[in-house]
Design an enzyme around this catalytic site. Structure first.
Site, PDB file in Angstrom:
ATOM      1  N   ASP A 116       0.996  -1.127  -0.074  1.00 43.71           N
ATOM      2  CA  ASP A 116      -0.007  -0.014  -0.160  1.00 43.71           C
ATOM      3  C   ASP A 116       0.929   1.259  -0.083  1.00 43.71           C
ATOM      4  O   ASP A 116       1.796   1.243   0.910  1.00 43.71           O
ATOM      5  CB  ASP A 116      -0.696   0.196   1.164  1.00 43.71           C
ATOM      6  N   HIS A 123      -3.626  14.103   0.707  1.00 48.18           N
ATOM      7  CA  HIS A 123      -3.964  13.399   1.744  1.00 48.18           C
ATOM      8  C   HIS A 123      -2.560  13.459   2.988  1.00 48.18           C
ATOM      9  O   HIS A 123      -2.778  13.502   3.913  1.00 48.18           O
ATOM     10  CB  HIS A 123      -4.114  11.866   1.419  1.00 48.18           C
ATOM     11  N   GLU A 187      -9.992   4.061   4.274  1.00 51.51           N
ATOM     12  CA  GLU A 187      -8.950   4.700   3.271  1.00 51.51           C
ATOM     13  C   GLU A 187      -9.583   4.311   1.807  1.00 51.51           C
ATOM     14  O   GLU A 187      -9.489   3.014   1.521  1.00 51.51           O
ATOM     15  CB  GLU A 187      -7.739   4.226   3.374  1.00 51.51           C
ATOM     16  N   GLU A 189      -9.158   3.947  -1.857  1.00 53.03           N
ATOM     17  CA  GLU A 189      -8.169   3.773  -2.606  1.00 53.03           C
ATOM     18  C   GLU A 189      -8.346   3.036  -4.019  1.00 53.03           C
ATOM     19  O   GLU A 189      -9.472   2.489  -4.099  1.00 53.03           O
ATOM     20  CB  GLU A 189      -7.068   3.003  -2.020  1.00 53.03           C
ATOM     21  N   ASP A 221      -9.127   0.319   2.421  1.00 55.14           N
ATOM     22  CA  ASP A 221      -7.839  -0.160   3.371  1.00 55.14           C
ATOM     23  C   ASP A 221      -8.438   0.310   4.904  1.00 55.14           C
ATOM     24  O   ASP A 221      -7.773   1.465   5.171  1.00 55.14           O
ATOM     25  CB  ASP A 221      -6.513   0.557   2.948  1.00 55.14           C
ATOM     26  N   ARG A 225      -7.242   3.975  13.600  1.00 54.54           N
ATOM     27  CA  ARG A 225      -6.366   5.347  13.860  1.00 54.54           C
ATOM     28  C   ARG A 225      -5.639   5.277  15.317  1.00 54.54           C
ATOM     29  O   ARG A 225      -4.514   5.877  15.250  1.00 54.54           O
ATOM     30  CB  ARG A 225      -7.024   6.448  13.530  1.00 54.54           C
ATOM     31  N   GLN A 228      -3.160   2.681  15.161  1.00 51.81           N
ATOM     32  CA  GLN A 228      -1.906   3.072  14.246  1.00 51.81           C
ATOM     33  C   GLN A 228      -1.021   4.077  14.977  1.00 51.81           C
ATOM     34  O   GLN A 228       0.126   4.158  14.919  1.00 51.81           O
ATOM     35  CB  GLN A 228      -2.585   3.511  12.885  1.00 51.81           C
ATOM     36  N   LYS A 241      -3.518  -1.639  10.631  1.00 52.62           N
ATOM     37  CA  LYS A 241      -4.201  -1.746   9.160  1.00 52.62           C
ATOM     38  C   LYS A 241      -4.473  -3.211   8.827  1.00 52.62           C
ATOM     39  O   LYS A 241      -5.190  -3.444   7.759  1.00 52.62           O
ATOM     40  CB  LYS A 241      -2.831  -1.282   8.058  1.00 52.62           C
ATOM     41  N   THR A 245      -8.583  -5.680   4.635  1.00 48.40           N
ATOM     42  CA  THR A 245      -8.494  -4.665   3.180  1.00 48.40           C
ATOM     43  C   THR A 245      -9.580  -5.077   2.300  1.00 48.40           C
ATOM     44  O   THR A 245      -9.383  -6.434   1.916  1.00 48.40           O
ATOM     45  CB  THR A 245      -7.097  -4.586   2.763  1.00 48.40           C
ATOM     46  N   GLU A 346      -9.512  12.675   7.883  1.00 42.56           N
ATOM     47  CA  GLU A 346      -9.690  14.169   6.960  1.00 42.56           C
ATOM     48  C   GLU A 346     -11.106  14.799   7.174  1.00 42.56           C
ATOM     49  O   GLU A 346     -11.124  15.913   7.124  1.00 42.56           O
ATOM     50  CB  GLU A 346      -8.927  14.026   5.698  1.00 42.56           C
TER      51      GLU A 346
END
Length: 398
Positions: A116, A123, A187, A189, A221, A225, A228, A241, A245, A346
């Site tokens: 990834d 971002h 996420e 992607e 993904d 948070r 992480q 993570k 996925t 975000e």
């Protein structure tokens, strides 16, 4: 024009023809192509002598077909297009069409390795401002190489698979605790599926992208948070993570996206020689993120700083080999506006600015929430191509 009922004018029309793996009526898994609201059973078509693919289409994954390489990919696509457009083939082909509603869609390929990236400047800049206020949003290396990490291939799941809330360590004012994540995020992607492998020790150049990459999937993904943030220094993402996925059930071949390639953003400072792709192009994919059925963001893939060809070149520049079924993803797709971001980190600015979803203020994911990522791309002659959606619903921690 296609003779398939309802498929003409569809975003899954004959100009698209994404590949997947399905089963129906208690039968074995086999390869299919989507046309409108039907799946063409390519395993049965090959068994009947309508398509030639070295026996690869009756398999339970796409991997054998992916390994055949671009000349065979192109030949099969041309033949399938002929079967679905020439009325002379209708009597033989129509019995092989399975209504989409009767097809169980499976993980389309066996994932060999999963990488990834972190390729959106918007971002990366947003995350830098959220996590490192008052400091430069981009770290010094960011514009010199596509940042990435190796993920866990065994936790890549097909769209629609429930996602269990992960448990792990997170920091609190009283010290670290172990428990369910309370800042579960997405996420949005775009992923690239490798077909033809490479030799260990031999880098793959940017010009060789289309010789190795078969097609494109959408990716979510999922990211914890809080887990992480506690674990990622100094080695990067791990348990925050690797729990799940999600990828779409349909792989859109690069041939279907020929009209979607557009100039990529200018890169300054100039990149290293092995990353110089000429032409420097990305893809005009227009993503949309829905949170419990409510559209909250529309990330534009065309704004990505690092291109798919550059990502492929970078992940092999040290001599790492490609394998059939490798998946590498773009990293979160975010544009310059708040309504164009690909993560809820975000969207809610680290949870400090909640958004209203379903009449309630929200920051991160709650149990029972469903997130769906969709995308479209320009096709030939003004048509629109749809990529297979990727969706998942959060289940409580176990």
């Amino acid at each position: 024009m296609t003779w398939v009922t309802g498929a003409e004018g569809s975003a899954y029309g004959v100009r698209n023809l994404p590949y997947g793996v399905f089963r129906s009526g208690g039968g074995d898994p086999r390869v299919g192509v989507r046309i409108g609201e039907f799946v063409l059973d390519l395993g049965a078509a090959e068994a009947a002598g309508l398509v030639l693919a070295a026996g690869a289409l009756g398999r339970s994954t796409l991997n054998a077909f992916l390994a055949l390489g671009r000349p065979q990919w192109t030949a099969v696509r041309q033949r399938v297009t002929e079967l679905l457009t020439d009325p002379a083939h209708r009597p033989a082909v129509e019995p092989l069409l399975v209504p989409l509603a009767e097809a169980e869609l499976l993980l389309p390929f066996e994932v060999a390795d999963y990488v990834d990236f972190y390729s959106s400047e918007h971002h990366a800049g947003n995350v830098g401002q959220i996590f490192r206020p008052g400091q430069p949003p981009l770290l010094p290396n960011w514009k010199h190489l596509p940042i990435g990490y190796h993920g866990r291939a065994g936790t890549v799941v097909v769209s629609g698979t429930p996602v269990v809330r992960p448990t792990g360590q997170r920091a609190t004012p009283d010290g670290p605790v172990c428990g369910p994540s309370v800042r579960l995020d997405i996420e949005a992607e775009v992923g690239f599926v490798v077909g033809v492998p490479s030799v260990l020790g031999e880098p793959v150049g940017v010009a060789d992208f289309a010789d190795h990459v078969f097609g494109v999937v959408l990716v979510n993904d999922w990211s914890a948070r809080d887990i992480q943030a506690w674990e990622y220094q100094p080695l990067g993402p791990f348990l925050g993570k690797s729990f799940a996925t999600s990828v779409s059930a349909w792989v859109t071949p690069l041939d279907a996206l020929a009209d979607a390639f557009v100039p990529a953003p200018e890169q300054d400072p100039p990149v290293a020689e092995y990353l110089r792709d000429v032409p420097h192009v990305g893809l005009d994919l227009r993503l949309a993120v829905e949170w419990n059925g409510e559209r909250v963001s529309e990330p534009p893939f065309a704004t990505m700083y690092w291109t798919p060809a550059q990502q492929l070149a970078h992940l092999t520049v040290n001599g790492a080999s490609l394998r059939t079924g490798d998946l590498y993803a773009s990293g979160t797709v975010s544009g310059p506006r708040r309504d164009q971001v690909g993560s809820f980190l975000e969207l809610t600015w680290g949870g400090a600015e909640p958004v209203t979803v379903g009449g309630a203020e929200r920051t991160f994911l709650a149990d029972g929430d469903t997130v769906t990522v969709t995308a479209t791309a320009p096709g030939p002659d003004g048509t629109t191509i749809a990529l297979g959606e990727v969706t998942g619903t959060i289940r409580p921690a176990r």
